[in-house]
Motif scaffolding. Structure first.
Motif, PDB file in Angstrom:
ATOM      1  N   PRO A  11       0.641  -1.129   0.038  1.00 34.46           N
ATOM      2  CA  PRO A  11       0.033   0.137  -0.031  1.00 34.46           C
ATOM      3  C   PRO A  11       0.970   1.288  -0.136  1.00 34.46           C
ATOM      4  CG  PRO A  11      -0.818  -1.625   1.812  1.00 34.46           C
ATOM      5  CD  PRO A  11       0.538  -2.067   1.131  1.00 34.46           C
ATOM      6  N   THR A  12       0.161   2.304  -0.616  1.00 34.20           N
ATOM      7  CA  THR A  12       1.316   3.563  -0.991  1.00 34.20           C
ATOM      8  C   THR A  12       1.898   4.150   0.204  1.00 34.20           C
ATOM      9  OG1 THR A  12      -0.202   4.022  -2.932  1.00 34.20           O
ATOM     10  CG2 THR A  12       1.171   5.824  -1.668  1.00 34.20           C
ATOM     11  N   LEU A  13       1.152   4.211   1.446  1.00 35.13           N
ATOM     12  CA  LEU A  13       1.470   5.018   2.686  1.00 35.13           C
ATOM     13  C   LEU A  13       2.091   4.053   3.595  1.00 35.13           C
ATOM     14  CD1 LEU A  13      -1.349   7.630   3.324  1.00 35.13           C
ATOM     15  CD2 LEU A  13       0.674   7.661   1.635  1.00 35.13           C
ATOM     16  N   ALA A  14       2.550   2.845   3.154  1.00 35.05           N
ATOM     17  CA  ALA A  14       3.133   1.686   4.070  1.00 35.05           C
ATOM     18  C   ALA A  14       4.439   1.639   3.502  1.00 35.05           C
ATOM     19  CB  ALA A  14       2.518   0.423   3.913  1.00 35.05           C
ATOM     20  N   ARG A  15       4.833   2.307   2.365  1.00 36.56           N
ATOM     21  CA  ARG A  15       6.309   2.357   1.860  1.00 36.56           C
ATOM     22  C   ARG A  15       7.042   3.051   2.764  1.00 36.56           C
ATOM     23  NH1 ARG A  15       6.183   5.162  -3.365  1.00 36.56           N
ATOM     24  NH2 ARG A  15       4.352   6.196  -2.523  1.00 36.56           N
ATOM     25  N   SER A  16       8.278   2.771   3.113  1.00 37.80           N
ATOM     26  CA  SER A  16       9.468   3.691   3.957  1.00 37.80           C
ATOM     27  C   SER A  16      10.561   3.048   3.957  1.00 37.80           C
ATOM     28  CB  SER A  16       8.735   3.816   5.371  1.00 37.80           C
ATOM     29  OG  SER A  16       9.848   4.590   6.205  1.00 37.80           O
ATOM     30  N   THR A  17      11.534   3.732   3.840  1.00 35.34           N
ATOM     31  CA  THR A  17      13.072   3.137   3.912  1.00 35.34           C
ATOM     32  C   THR A  17      13.901   3.694   5.189  1.00 35.34           C
ATOM     33  OG1 THR A  17      13.884   5.033   2.728  1.00 35.34           O
ATOM     34  CG2 THR A  17      13.083   3.141   1.446  1.00 35.34           C
ATOM     35  N   VAL A  18      13.410   4.663   5.834  1.00 32.46           N
ATOM     36  CA  VAL A  18      13.789   5.210   6.808  1.00 32.46           C
ATOM     37  C   VAL A  18      13.983   4.486   8.173  1.00 32.46           C
ATOM     38  CG1 VAL A  18      14.049   7.334   8.370  1.00 32.46           C
ATOM     39  CG2 VAL A  18      13.288   7.671   5.850  1.00 32.46           C
ATOM     40  N   ASP A  19      15.357   4.261   8.862  1.00 34.37           N
ATOM     41  CA  ASP A  19      15.434   3.661  10.069  1.00 34.37           C
ATOM     42  C   ASP A  19      15.124   4.977  11.062  1.00 34.37           C
ATOM     43  OD1 ASP A  19      16.324   2.477  12.432  1.00 34.37           O
ATOM     44  OD2 ASP A  19      18.520   2.296  11.655  1.00 34.37           O
ATOM     45  N   ARG A  20      14.043   4.332  11.955  1.00 36.86           N
ATOM     46  CA  ARG A  20      13.314   5.367  12.995  1.00 36.86           C
ATOM     47  C   ARG A  20      13.359   4.523  14.488  1.00 36.86           C
ATOM     48  NH1 ARG A  20       7.298   5.523  11.173  1.00 36.86           N
ATOM     49  NH2 ARG A  20       6.665   5.675  13.233  1.00 36.86           N
ATOM     50  N   GLN A  21      14.342   3.837  14.609  1.00 37.90           N
ATOM     51  CA  GLN A  21      14.411   2.914  15.768  1.00 37.90           C
ATOM     52  C   GLN A  21      14.604   3.842  17.013  1.00 37.90           C
ATOM     53  OE1 GLN A  21      17.946   0.470  16.453  1.00 37.90           O
ATOM     54  NE2 GLN A  21      18.578   1.401  14.425  1.00 37.90           N
ATOM     55  N   GLU A  22      14.142   3.409  18.051  1.00 35.58           N
ATOM     56  CA  GLU A  22      14.314   4.250  19.301  1.00 35.58           C
ATOM     57  C   GLU A  22      15.527   4.743  19.572  1.00 35.58           C
ATOM     58  OE1 GLU A  22      12.251   4.232  23.849  1.00 35.58           O
ATOM     59  OE2 GLU A  22      12.231   2.432  22.590  1.00 35.58           O
ATOM     60  N   THR A  23      16.414   3.857  19.499  1.00 34.13           N
ATOM     61  CA  THR A  23      18.002   4.214  19.929  1.00 34.13           C
ATOM     62  C   THR A  23      18.424   5.372  19.357  1.00 34.13           C
ATOM     63  OG1 THR A  23      18.671   2.410  18.512  1.00 34.13           O
ATOM     64  CG2 THR A  23      18.341   2.054  20.599  1.00 34.13           C
ATOM     65  N   LEU A  24      18.100   5.798  18.100  1.00 29.82           N
ATOM     66  CA  LEU A  24      18.423   6.886  17.401  1.00 29.82           C
ATOM     67  C   LEU A  24      17.735   8.278  18.237  1.00 29.82           C
ATOM     68  CD1 LEU A  24      18.017   5.858  13.806  1.00 29.82           C
ATOM     69  CD2 LEU A  24      20.085   5.769  15.079  1.00 29.82           C
ATOM     70  N   ARG A  25      16.370   8.114  18.384  1.00 27.84           N
ATOM     71  CA  ARG A  25      16.066   9.282  19.048  1.00 27.84           C
ATOM     72  C   ARG A  25      16.159   9.487  20.535  1.00 27.84           C
ATOM     73  NH1 ARG A  25      11.271   6.315  17.131  1.00 27.84           N
ATOM     74  NH2 ARG A  25      10.159   5.420  18.889  1.00 27.84           N
ATOM     75  N   THR A  26      16.891   8.516  21.066  1.00 24.53           N
ATOM     76  CA  THR A  26      17.027   8.595  22.487  1.00 24.53           C
ATOM     77  C   THR A  26      18.499   9.007  22.746  1.00 24.53           C
ATOM     78  OG1 THR A  26      17.227   6.501  22.734  1.00 24.53           O
ATOM     79  CG2 THR A  26      15.178   7.282  23.433  1.00 24.53           C
ATOM     80  N   ASN A  27      19.323   9.341  21.532  1.00 29.27           N
ATOM     81  CA  ASN A  27      20.767   9.630  21.655  1.00 29.27           C
ATOM     82  C   ASN A  27      20.869  11.080  21.397  1.00 29.27           C
ATOM     83  OD1 ASN A  27      23.471   9.951  21.545  1.00 29.27           O
ATOM     84  ND2 ASN A  27      23.463   7.638  20.630  1.00 29.27           N
ATOM     85  N   PRO A  28      20.802  12.041  22.322  1.00 27.10           N
ATOM     86  CA  PRO A  28      20.890  13.467  22.097  1.00 27.10           C
ATOM     87  C   PRO A  28      22.180  13.968  21.226  1.00 27.10           C
ATOM     88  CG  PRO A  28      20.181  13.041  24.286  1.00 27.10           C
ATOM     89  CD  PRO A  28      20.444  11.918  23.778  1.00 27.10           C
ATOM     90  N   ASP A  29      23.406  13.211  21.921  1.00 29.37           N
ATOM     91  CA  ASP A  29      24.681  13.531  21.615  1.00 29.37           C
ATOM     92  C   ASP A  29      24.861  13.151  19.815  1.00 29.37           C
ATOM     93  OD1 ASP A  29      25.388  14.426  24.043  1.00 29.37           O
ATOM     94  OD2 ASP A  29      26.260  12.582  24.376  1.00 29.37           O
ATOM     95  N   ARG A  30      24.242  12.084  19.566  1.00 28.25           N
ATOM     96  CA  ARG A  30      24.457  11.729  18.115  1.00 28.25           C
ATOM     97  C   ARG A  30      23.641  12.582  17.202  1.00 28.25           C
ATOM     98  NH1 ARG A  30      21.219   9.880  14.231  1.00 28.25           N
ATOM     99  NH2 ARG A  30      21.889   8.640  12.621  1.00 28.25           N
ATOM    100  N   LEU A  31      22.041  13.094  17.524  1.00 20.80           N
ATOM    101  CA  LEU A  31      21.432  13.623  16.815  1.00 20.80           C
ATOM    102  C   LEU A  31      21.895  15.251  16.931  1.00 20.80           C
ATOM    103  CD1 LEU A  31      18.001  12.729  18.124  1.00 20.80           C
ATOM    104  CD2 LEU A  31      18.807  12.111  15.976  1.00 20.80           C
ATOM    105  N   LEU A  32      22.441  15.701  17.821  1.00 19.26           N
ATOM    106  CA  LEU A  32      23.050  17.056  17.719  1.00 19.26           C
ATOM    107  C   LEU A  32      24.195  17.099  17.070  1.00 19.26           C
ATOM    108  CD1 LEU A  32      22.548  18.268  21.439  1.00 19.26           C
ATOM    109  CD2 LEU A  32      20.921  18.789  19.521  1.00 19.26           C
TER     110      LEU A  32
END
Length: 335
Positions: A11-32
Motif C-alpha cells: 500500500p502506498t503509505l506503507a512504503r518507507s526506507t527510513v530507520d526510525r528505531q528508538e535508540t536513534l531518537r534517545t541519543n541526543p549527542d548523536r542527533l545534535l
C-alpha cells in the motif's frame, strides 16, 4: 489450484526506507552532532509539503538554515543513507501561483506553486512520491496531528513538554509521559461465495462523497474487540449482511488524523438483500469483477455499472482500498 487473492503491491503509505528505531531518537549527542548535515521536511498549516515539479521526492531543506541546533518544535523522523531527517512547520514564501492538478479519486485540486515547487498533501499525492519521501511525509503528518492534540496531560490536565525529539511528551505537573497514539481501523473487501475469490465485490458510498465514488467498507475497532469481530460487526452494521472466512491481507498507516488501516477479506451471500446503515451509508451494492477491471482501466473516468443508472469511480491511489480491489479484480488473471 486457484489460491485466495493476496495484495499484489505494498500500500502506498506503507512504503518507507527510513530507520526510525528508538535508540536513534534517545541519543541526543548523536542527533545534535549530525544536525549540520541533516535535512528537514516542511509541513504547512494544512499539512502540505513541497515537491519540485516533475520530481518524486520531497523538496527538503538544509537543517542549518533553521539554526545551529534543532528548534524546539523540530521532530526527528529517522535516518536514511547516512542522513538524518527532521520535520518542522513551514509555508510557501511569497504569493503562490495556484495550479490545477488531478488528485485523489480523480478530482481536480488547486495546488500552491512557488517557483518550481508544488505544495501537495499526502492523501492526494502521496502515491506519486518515492518510497523514502512517502515514508517521511506519512510519519511527519502523523506526528504533527498527534502533537496538536497532546498539549495537555490526560491525567491531570497540566501542560506538556516534548521529549525524545518529538516522539513523546512529559507533563510539566505530574511527570506523566505520553507517546503518539494510533487508532486501529479495519477495512474489508467482501466478495461473494462463488469459487475461491468470488465473482462480485461489495462496494458502498457515504452520503458526503461525490456521486459515483465507491469503496470497500471500513470502521474503527472498539474497546475490548478483536480485529476479526470488528470486521463482522462493521459489515453487519453498515451493509446489513453477515460475513465469514475473515482473513488478513495487510496494513497501511492513515494519518488523517491518526489511524492505521488493517485490511481484511471476507465472504458473504450476495443473494441476500443489503440494508445500508441509515445516515452513514447512502448505497451498498454488489459489483462484478469485470466492472471493477473496467474502472481500473478507465484512467480515472467514471464507468457504468450494472443497474444502468449509476457510474463508478474507485478509491484513489493513496488508499489501501485501491490495492485491495486491484488484487481481487486481477486475481488469477496473470496481470
Amino acid at each position: 489450484m486457484t489460491a485466495p487473492f493476496r495484495l499484489g503491491a505494498l500500500p502506498t503509505l506503507a512504503r518507507s526506507t527510513v530507520d526510525r528505531q528508538e535508540t536513534l531518537r534517545t541519543n541526543p549527542d548523536r542527533l545534535l552532532s549530525r544536525w549540520p548535515q541533516a535535512q528537514v521536511v516542511l509541513l504547512d498549516d494544512r499539512s502540505r509539503t513541497p515537491v519540485r515539479d516533475g520530481e518524486v521526492s520531497v523538496a527538503t531543506r538544509k537543517a542549518l538554515s533553521f539554526g545551529d541546533v534543532p528548534p524546539e518544535d523540530a521532530v526527528f523522523l529517522g535516518e536514511w543513507q547516512g542522513v538524518d531527517y527532521w520535520s518542522l512547520p513551514g509555508a510557501p514564501e511569497g504569493e503562490p501561483e495556484l495550479v490545477r492538478l488531478k488528485g485523489s479519486w480523480g478530482l481536480i485540486e488547486e495546488i500552491p506553486k512557488i517557483g518550481d515547487e508544488l505544495w501537495v498533501d499526502l492523501r492526494s499525492h502521496g502515491d506519486r512520491l518515492d518510497d523514502t519521501s512517502a515514508g517521511l511525509f506519512t510519519t511527519a503528518q502523523a506526528l504533527r496531528h498527534w502533537h496538536r492534540q497532546a498539549r495537555f496531560c490526560t491525567r491531570c490536565g497540566g501542560g506538556t513538554t516534548r521529549i525524545q525529539f518529538g516522539w513523546a511528551t512529559r507533563c510539566e505537573q505530574c511527570g506523566r509521559e505520553e507517546y503518539p497514539r494510533t487508532d486501529p481501523a479495519i477495512i474489508c473487501l467482501v466478495h461473494d461465495d462463488a469459487g475461491v475469490n468470488g465473482e462480485q465485490v461489495l462496494l458502498a458510498r457515504q452520503p458526503i462523497w461525490p456521486k459515483g465514488r465507491y469503496s470497500v467498507l471500513a470502521g474503527f475497532v472498539e474497546a475490548g474487540e478483536s480485529l476479526e469481530n470488528c470486521v463482522t460487526r462493521e459489515i453487519r452494521e453498515e451493509a446489513g449482511t453477515e460475513v465469514w472466512d475473515v482473513r488478513y491481507l495487510g496494513s497501511q498507516p492513515w494519518p488523517f488524523p491518526r489511524s492505521i488501516m488493517l485490511g481484511f477479506a471476507a465472504r458473504a451471500d450476495a443473494s441476500l438483500p443489503l440494508r445500508p446503515a441509515e445516515g452513514e451509508i447512502e448505497e451498498a451494492l454488489w459489483v462484478s469483477r469485470g466492472e471493477v477491471r473496467a474502472a481500473f482501466e478507465s484512467g480515472g473516468e467514471p464507468v457504468p455499472i450494472a443497474d444502468g443508472a449509476s457510474t463508478m469511480i474507485l478509491p484513489g491511489n493513496a488508499s489501501i482500498a485501491r490495492v485491495m480491489l486491484e488484487a481481487w479484480a486481477y486475481a488469477d488473471s496473470g496481470v
